[in-house]
Design a protein around this motif. Structure first.
Motif, PDB file in Angstrom:
ATOM      1  N   THR A   9      12.991   0.491 -74.259  1.00 58.40           N
ATOM      2  CA  THR A   9      12.138   0.603 -73.086  1.00 58.40           C
ATOM      3  C   THR A   9      12.756   1.691 -72.216  1.00 58.40           C
ATOM      4  O   THR A   9      13.888   1.531 -71.743  1.00 58.40           O
ATOM      5  CB  THR A   9      12.096  -0.733 -72.319  1.00 58.40           C
ATOM      6  OG1 THR A   9      11.587  -1.744 -73.193  1.00 58.40           O
ATOM      7  CG2 THR A   9      11.244  -0.634 -71.080  1.00 58.40           C
ATOM      8  N   PRO A  10      12.048   2.802 -72.012  1.00 59.64           N
ATOM      9  CA  PRO A  10      12.636   3.903 -71.251  1.00 59.64           C
ATOM     10  C   PRO A  10      12.515   3.736 -69.735  1.00 59.64           C
ATOM     11  O   PRO A  10      13.195   4.422 -68.974  1.00 59.64           O
ATOM     12  CB  PRO A  10      11.853   5.123 -71.728  1.00 59.64           C
ATOM     13  CG  PRO A  10      10.527   4.572 -72.130  1.00 59.64           C
ATOM     14  CD  PRO A  10      10.787   3.178 -72.632  1.00 59.64           C
ATOM     15  N   ASP A  11      11.661   2.832 -69.301  1.00 60.34           N
ATOM     16  CA  ASP A  11      11.460   2.627 -67.863  1.00 60.34           C
ATOM     17  C   ASP A  11      12.526   1.680 -67.335  1.00 60.34           C
ATOM     18  O   ASP A  11      12.415   0.462 -67.480  1.00 60.34           O
ATOM     19  CB  ASP A  11      10.068   2.054 -67.593  1.00 60.34           C
ATOM     20  CG  ASP A  11       8.970   2.966 -68.093  1.00 60.34           C
ATOM     21  OD1 ASP A  11       9.139   4.194 -68.008  1.00 60.34           O
ATOM     22  OD2 ASP A  11       7.952   2.444 -68.596  1.00 60.34           O
ATOM     23  N   GLU A  23      17.586  -7.956 -52.585  1.00 61.52           N
ATOM     24  CA  GLU A  23      16.865  -6.744 -53.006  1.00 61.52           C
ATOM     25  C   GLU A  23      16.635  -6.742 -54.521  1.00 61.52           C
ATOM     26  O   GLU A  23      15.543  -6.435 -54.999  1.00 61.52           O
ATOM     27  CB  GLU A  23      17.635  -5.490 -52.594  1.00 61.52           C
ATOM     28  CG  GLU A  23      17.659  -5.263 -51.101  1.00 61.52           C
ATOM     29  CD  GLU A  23      18.655  -4.206 -50.661  1.00 61.52           C
ATOM     30  OE1 GLU A  23      18.402  -3.584 -49.606  1.00 61.52           O
ATOM     31  OE2 GLU A  23      19.676  -3.986 -51.351  1.00 61.52           O
ATOM     32  N   VAL A  24      17.669  -7.103 -55.265  1.00 62.76           N
ATOM     33  CA  VAL A  24      17.564  -7.125 -56.726  1.00 62.76           C
ATOM     34  C   VAL A  24      16.568  -8.195 -57.174  1.00 62.76           C
ATOM     35  O   VAL A  24      15.713  -7.940 -58.031  1.00 62.76           O
ATOM     36  CB  VAL A  24      18.953  -7.335 -57.374  1.00 62.76           C
ATOM     37  CG1 VAL A  24      18.830  -7.617 -58.852  1.00 62.76           C
ATOM     38  CG2 VAL A  24      19.829  -6.110 -57.139  1.00 62.76           C
ATOM     39  N   ALA A  25      16.642  -9.378 -56.592  1.00 58.70           N
ATOM     40  CA  ALA A  25      15.712 -10.444 -56.940  1.00 58.70           C
ATOM     41  C   ALA A  25      14.275 -10.024 -56.615  1.00 58.70           C
ATOM     42  O   ALA A  25      13.343 -10.310 -57.380  1.00 58.70           O
ATOM     43  CB  ALA A  25      16.076 -11.730 -56.212  1.00 58.70           C
ATOM     44  N   GLY A  26      14.085  -9.332 -55.492  1.00 59.61           N
ATOM     45  CA  GLY A  26      12.758  -8.836 -55.121  1.00 59.61           C
ATOM     46  C   GLY A  26      12.219  -7.846 -56.141  1.00 59.61           C
ATOM     47  O   GLY A  26      11.042  -7.894 -56.513  1.00 59.61           O
ATOM     48  N   GLU A  30       8.826  -8.279 -58.332  1.00 61.61           N
ATOM     49  CA  GLU A  30       7.768  -7.263 -58.270  1.00 61.61           C
ATOM     50  C   GLU A  30       7.439  -6.689 -59.642  1.00 61.61           C
ATOM     51  O   GLU A  30       6.280  -6.458 -59.961  1.00 61.61           O
ATOM     52  CB  GLU A  30       8.201  -6.099 -57.374  1.00 61.61           C
ATOM     53  CG  GLU A  30       8.201  -6.372 -55.911  1.00 61.61           C
ATOM     54  CD  GLU A  30       8.864  -5.231 -55.128  1.00 61.61           C
ATOM     55  OE1 GLU A  30       9.000  -4.115 -55.669  1.00 61.61           O
ATOM     56  OE2 GLU A  30       9.262  -5.481 -53.982  1.00 61.61           O
ATOM     57  N   GLN A  31       8.473  -6.452 -60.438  1.00 59.93           N
ATOM     58  CA  GLN A  31       8.288  -5.767 -61.714  1.00 59.93           C
ATOM     59  C   GLN A  31       8.204  -6.711 -62.913  1.00 59.93           C
ATOM     60  O   GLN A  31       7.997  -6.262 -64.038  1.00 59.93           O
ATOM     61  CB  GLN A  31       9.410  -4.750 -61.914  1.00 59.93           C
ATOM     62  CG  GLN A  31       9.368  -3.667 -60.852  1.00 59.93           C
ATOM     63  CD  GLN A  31      10.433  -2.617 -61.050  1.00 59.93           C
ATOM     64  OE1 GLN A  31      10.964  -2.443 -62.145  1.00 59.93           O
ATOM     65  NE2 GLN A  31      10.765  -1.910 -59.989  1.00 59.93           N
ATOM     66  N   ASN A  35      16.264  -8.190 -65.614  1.00 63.84           N
ATOM     67  CA  ASN A  35      17.562  -7.527 -65.466  1.00 63.84           C
ATOM     68  C   ASN A  35      17.399  -6.225 -64.713  1.00 63.84           C
ATOM     69  O   ASN A  35      16.323  -5.612 -64.725  1.00 63.84           O
ATOM     70  CB  ASN A  35      18.198  -7.271 -66.836  1.00 63.84           C
ATOM     71  CG  ASN A  35      17.463  -6.208 -67.619  1.00 63.84           C
ATOM     72  OD1 ASN A  35      17.770  -5.026 -67.515  1.00 63.84           O
ATOM     73  ND2 ASN A  35      16.469  -6.611 -68.397  1.00 63.84           N
ATOM     74  N   VAL A  36      18.480  -5.838 -64.044  1.00 60.84           N
ATOM     75  CA  VAL A  36      18.528  -4.584 -63.297  1.00 60.84           C
ATOM     76  C   VAL A  36      19.879  -3.950 -63.578  1.00 60.84           C
ATOM     77  O   VAL A  36      20.904  -4.637 -63.600  1.00 60.84           O
ATOM     78  CB  VAL A  36      18.344  -4.839 -61.779  1.00 60.84           C
ATOM     79  CG1 VAL A  36      18.584  -3.586 -60.966  1.00 60.84           C
ATOM     80  CG2 VAL A  36      16.956  -5.406 -61.492  1.00 60.84           C
TER      81      VAL A  36
END
Length: 138
Positions: A9-11, A23-26, A30-31, A35-36
Motif C-alpha cells: 500500500t503506497p498511501d 492526534e494519531v487516534a483521530g 478518519e482514515q 497503524n501510523v
C-alpha cells in the motif's frame, strides 16, 4: 515472482515525533486504518498501532496529550521493495509482524500488512506469515 512493490500500500499515514496519542487516534479513525508511521523528517523512527494505543496507554490511564512516539515500537524492521513476497512472509512470520514498512533507496515508500499478503499476493504467503505470528511468545 511477486515483490513487495507489487502488493504494498503506497498511501502512508505518517506523523512527526511530536504528534500526540489523540492526534494519531483521530487519524486512524478518519482514515479507517490501524497503524501510523512516526517519522523524523524522512527517517522512520517508529510505528504505532491501534492496539499499542489501547494496551500501552489507555489501559493505564495515560494522558492522550502524550507523544505517540512514547508508545510506538521503535527500531522498526523494514524490507526493500524488491524483496519477494515469499521472503517477506517468512520474515514476518519469524519476527511475528503484522505490518511491514517497505523501503526503496532508504526511504519508506509503502507498507505491507498481513491482509495484503492474503488479498493481493494470492501465493499462500499469508499462511506462512500467520503461522509464525500466531505462535505465543515466551
Amino acid at each position: 515472482m511477486a515483490t513487495l512493490k507489487n502488493i504494498m500500500t503506497p498511501d502512508l499515514t505518517t506523523v512527526d515525533t511530536r504528534a500526540t496519542l489523540k492526534e494519531v487516534a483521530g487519524l486512524m479513525k478518519e482514515q479507517g486504518i490501524g497503524n501510523v508511521l512516526i517519522m523524523d523528517g524522512e527517517m522512520l523512527t517508529g510505528i504505532i498501532t491501534d492496539r499499542d494505543i489501547v494496551v500501552r496507554a489507555v489501559a493505564y490511564g495515560h494522558d492522550f496529550g502524550t507523544p505517540a512516539s512514547d508508545y510506538a515500537t521503535g527500531d522498526v524492521f523494514t524490507m526493500t521493495a524488491d524483496t519477494t513476497v515469499e521472503e517477506a512472509a517468512r520474515e514476518m512470520s519469524r519476527r511475528q509482524l503484522r505490518r511491514l514498512p517497505v523501503t526503496e533507496g532508504g526511504k519508506v515508500v509503502g507498507i505491507v500488512s498481513l491482509g495484503d499478503l492474503a488479498v493481493r499476493a494470492q501465493t499462500g504467503a499469508d499462511e506462512t506469515a500467520l503461522k509464525g505470528i500466531s505462535q505465543p511468545t515466551s
